[in-house]
Write a protein that holds these residues in place. Structure first.
Motif, PDB file in Angstrom:
ATOM      1  N   MET A   1      71.489  20.431 -63.750  1.00  0.00           N
ATOM      2  CA  MET A   1      70.743  20.230 -62.512  1.00  0.00           C
ATOM      3  C   MET A   1      71.242  21.236 -61.488  1.00  0.00           C
ATOM      4  O   MET A   1      72.382  21.695 -61.572  1.00  0.00           O
ATOM      5  N   ASP A   2      70.368  21.571 -60.544  1.00  0.00           N
ATOM      6  CA  ASP A   2      70.767  22.510 -59.498  1.00  0.00           C
ATOM      7  C   ASP A   2      71.643  21.801 -58.467  1.00  0.00           C
ATOM      8  O   ASP A   2      71.745  20.577 -58.442  1.00  0.00           O
ATOM      9  N   VAL A   3      72.287  22.575 -57.616  1.00  0.00           N
ATOM     10  CA  VAL A   3      73.238  22.040 -56.645  1.00  0.00           C
ATOM     11  C   VAL A   3      72.554  21.081 -55.664  1.00  0.00           C
ATOM     12  O   VAL A   3      73.100  20.026 -55.337  1.00  0.00           O
ATOM     13  N   GLU A   4      71.366  21.429 -55.188  1.00  0.00           N
ATOM     14  CA  GLU A   4      70.652  20.573 -54.241  1.00  0.00           C
ATOM     15  C   GLU A   4      70.311  19.219 -54.879  1.00  0.00           C
ATOM     16  O   GLU A   4      70.471  18.167 -54.264  1.00  0.00           O
ATOM     17  N   SER A   5      69.853  19.253 -56.132  1.00  0.00           N
ATOM     18  CA  SER A   5      69.545  18.006 -56.835  1.00  0.00           C
ATOM     19  C   SER A   5      70.800  17.165 -57.025  1.00  0.00           C
ATOM     20  O   SER A   5      70.783  15.956 -56.846  1.00  0.00           O
ATOM     21  N   PHE A   6      71.925  17.828 -57.363  1.00  0.00           N
ATOM     22  CA  PHE A   6      73.183  17.105 -57.507  1.00  0.00           C
ATOM     23  C   PHE A   6      73.574  16.439 -56.196  1.00  0.00           C
ATOM     24  O   PHE A   6      74.004  15.289 -56.177  1.00  0.00           O
ATOM     25  N   ALA A   7      73.420  17.163 -55.072  1.00  0.00           N
ATOM     26  CA  ALA A   7      73.785  16.606 -53.766  1.00  0.00           C
ATOM     27  C   ALA A   7      72.946  15.366 -53.449  1.00  0.00           C
ATOM     28  O   ALA A   7      73.477  14.356 -52.970  1.00  0.00           O
ATOM     29  N   HIS A   8      71.637  15.436 -53.725  1.00  0.00           N
ATOM     30  CA  HIS A   8      70.769  14.266 -53.499  1.00  0.00           C
ATOM     31  C   HIS A   8      71.210  13.094 -54.375  1.00  0.00           C
ATOM     32  O   HIS A   8      71.323  11.959 -53.908  1.00  0.00           O
ATOM     33  N   LEU A   9      71.452  13.375 -55.647  1.00  0.00           N
ATOM     34  CA  LEU A   9      71.827  12.325 -56.596  1.00  0.00           C
ATOM     35  C   LEU A   9      73.171  11.693 -56.212  1.00  0.00           C
ATOM     36  O   LEU A   9      73.315  10.468 -56.210  1.00  0.00           O
ATOM     37  N   ARG A  10      74.128  12.520 -55.865  1.00  0.00           N
ATOM     38  CA  ARG A  10      75.438  12.017 -55.434  1.00  0.00           C
ATOM     39  C   ARG A  10      75.294  11.117 -54.213  1.00  0.00           C
ATOM     40  O   ARG A  10      75.904  10.049 -54.138  1.00  0.00           O
ATOM     41  N   SER A  11      74.464  11.529 -53.258  1.00  0.00           N
ATOM     42  CA  SER A  11      74.257  10.720 -52.052  1.00  0.00           C
ATOM     43  C   SER A  11      73.641   9.372 -52.382  1.00  0.00           C
ATOM     44  O   SER A  11      74.055   8.341 -51.852  1.00  0.00           O
ATOM     45  N   ILE A  12      72.653   9.372 -53.264  1.00  0.00           N
ATOM     46  CA  ILE A  12      71.994   8.118 -53.669  1.00  0.00           C
ATOM     47  C   ILE A  12      73.000   7.174 -54.313  1.00  0.00           C
ATOM     48  O   ILE A  12      73.101   6.004 -53.957  1.00  0.00           O
ATOM     49  N   ILE A  13      73.772   7.690 -55.260  1.00  0.00           N
ATOM     50  CA  ILE A  13      74.720   6.847 -55.991  1.00  0.00           C
ATOM     51  C   ILE A  13      75.829   6.357 -55.064  1.00  0.00           C
ATOM     52  O   ILE A  13      76.212   5.191 -55.113  1.00  0.00           O
ATOM     53  N   SER A  14      76.301   7.231 -54.195  1.00  0.00           N
ATOM     54  CA  SER A  14      77.345   6.822 -53.243  1.00  0.00           C
ATOM     55  C   SER A  14      76.814   5.751 -52.298  1.00  0.00           C
ATOM     56  O   SER A  14      77.497   4.762 -52.026  1.00  0.00           O
ATOM     57  N   TYR A  15      75.605   5.943 -51.785  1.00  0.00           N
ATOM     58  CA  TYR A  15      75.025   4.984 -50.844  1.00  0.00           C
ATOM     59  C   TYR A  15      74.754   3.638 -51.520  1.00  0.00           C
ATOM     60  O   TYR A  15      75.115   2.594 -51.015  1.00  0.00           O
ATOM     61  N   GLN A  16      74.134   3.692 -52.687  1.00  0.00           N
ATOM     62  CA  GLN A  16      73.794   2.458 -53.403  1.00  0.00           C
ATOM     63  C   GLN A  16      75.046   1.743 -53.920  1.00  0.00           C
ATOM     64  O   GLN A  16      75.100   0.531 -53.960  1.00  0.00           O
ATOM     65  N   GLY A  17      76.034   2.534 -54.364  1.00  0.00           N
ATOM     66  CA  GLY A  17      77.236   1.951 -54.938  1.00  0.00           C
ATOM     67  C   GLY A  17      78.348   1.727 -53.941  1.00  0.00           C
ATOM     68  O   GLY A  17      79.267   0.955 -54.195  1.00  0.00           O
ATOM     69  N   GLY A  18      78.297   2.442 -52.816  1.00  0.00           N
ATOM     70  CA  GLY A  18      79.254   2.224 -51.756  1.00  0.00           C
ATOM     71  C   GLY A  18      80.599   2.895 -51.913  1.00  0.00           C
ATOM     72  O   GLY A  18      81.518   2.601 -51.167  1.00  0.00           O
ATOM     73  N   ASP A  19      80.765   3.831 -52.873  1.00  0.00           N
ATOM     74  CA  ASP A  19      82.083   4.426 -53.083  1.00  0.00           C
ATOM     75  C   ASP A  19      81.953   5.898 -53.479  1.00  0.00           C
ATOM     76  O   ASP A  19      81.983   6.253 -54.653  1.00  0.00           O
ATOM     77  N   GLU A  20      81.839   6.776 -52.473  1.00  0.00           N
ATOM     78  CA  GLU A  20      81.651   8.202 -52.738  1.00  0.00           C
ATOM     79  C   GLU A  20      82.849   8.817 -53.453  1.00  0.00           C
ATOM     80  O   GLU A  20      82.691   9.651 -54.339  1.00  0.00           O
ATOM     81  N   SER A  21      84.070   8.398 -53.111  1.00  0.00           N
ATOM     82  CA  SER A  21      85.250   8.977 -53.755  1.00  0.00           C
ATOM     83  C   SER A  21      85.262   8.657 -55.248  1.00  0.00           C
ATOM     84  O   SER A  21      85.648   9.492 -56.068  1.00  0.00           O
ATOM     85  N   LYS A  22      84.822   7.458 -55.624  1.00  0.00           N
ATOM     86  CA  LYS A  22      84.760   7.092 -57.043  1.00  0.00           C
ATOM     87  C   LYS A  22      83.735   7.954 -57.778  1.00  0.00           C
ATOM     88  O   LYS A  22      83.988   8.437 -58.872  1.00  0.00           O
ATOM     89  N   VAL A  23      82.577   8.171 -57.143  1.00  0.00           N
ATOM     90  CA  VAL A  23      81.530   8.997 -57.749  1.00  0.00           C
ATOM     91  C   VAL A  23      82.038  10.418 -57.969  1.00  0.00           C
ATOM     92  O   VAL A  23      81.846  11.006 -59.033  1.00  0.00           O
ATOM     93  N   MET A  24      82.724  10.988 -56.978  1.00  0.00           N
ATOM     94  CA  MET A  24      83.227  12.352 -57.116  1.00  0.00           C
ATOM     95  C   MET A  24      84.343  12.430 -58.158  1.00  0.00           C
ATOM     96  O   MET A  24      84.428  13.401 -58.903  1.00  0.00           O
ATOM     97  N   ALA A  25      85.181  11.401 -58.248  1.00  0.00           N
ATOM     98  CA  ALA A  25      86.228  11.377 -59.275  1.00  0.00           C
ATOM     99  C   ALA A  25      85.606  11.340 -60.667  1.00  0.00           C
ATOM    100  O   ALA A  25      86.060  12.040 -61.580  1.00  0.00           O
ATOM    101  N   GLU A  26      84.550  10.541 -60.844  1.00  0.00           N
ATOM    102  CA  GLU A  26      83.853  10.478 -62.130  1.00  0.00           C
ATOM    103  C   GLU A  26      83.286  11.833 -62.496  1.00  0.00           C
ATOM    104  O   GLU A  26      83.388  12.286 -63.645  1.00  0.00           O
ATOM    105  N   PHE A  27      82.680  12.505 -61.518  1.00  0.00           N
ATOM    106  CA  PHE A  27      82.090  13.812 -61.775  1.00  0.00           C
ATOM    107  C   PHE A  27      83.170  14.824 -62.144  1.00  0.00           C
ATOM    108  O   PHE A  27      83.011  15.594 -63.089  1.00  0.00           O
ATOM    109  N   SER A  28      84.284  14.817 -61.424  1.00  0.00           N
ATOM    110  CA  SER A  28      85.378  15.740 -61.716  1.00  0.00           C
ATOM    111  C   SER A  28      85.917  15.535 -63.132  1.00  0.00           C
ATOM    112  O   SER A  28      86.161  16.497 -63.866  1.00  0.00           O
TER     113      SER A  28
END
Length: 125
Positions: A88-115
């Protein structure tokens, strides 16, 4: 919020999507999404292993905000298709990350999973 086998946060998220594969276009509704894939409700059938391009519509026309990903059909069940994301392109990743962080409530966890996923992919290659 549930977690899939590969330890990616999966969140409920209902939006329209278009899946394109082998000259056909399939419309459906995404019911859940993660950084690694999605499940889309549809009555259409596409074989497991088929490469696909998915457009997820976050807003309506005339100038829709979309997430574009390339992936593979990973699961086919009565009433839907599960797709694993490959690129996926960077813009799509940013949108997807925001959705998952917002819906799930834990942006640091989402970024750790991605890393962890990126490190594993680099190690596997």
């Amino acid at each position: 919020m549930t977690t899939e086998k590969r330890n990616f946060s999966r969140v409920d998220f209902r939006v329209s999507a278009l899946l394109q594969a082998e000259g056909m276009a399939v419309k459906g509704e995404v019911t859940d999404v993660s950084l690694h894939g999605l499940y889309m409700e549809t009555q259409e059938r596409i074989l497991v292993g088929t490469p696909v391009e998915v457009t997820i519509y976050l807003s309506a026309a005339p100038d829709p905000v979309v997430i574009n990903v390339k992936g593979t059909v990973a699961r086919l069940v009565e009433g839907g298709i599960g797709c694993a994301f490959d690129k996926m392109d960077v813009e799509s990743f940013a949108h997807l990350r925001s959705i998952i962080s917002y819906q799930g409530g834990d942006e640091s966890k989402v970024m750790a999973e991605f890393s962890e996923y990126v490190v594993k992919k680099m190690h596997d290659e």
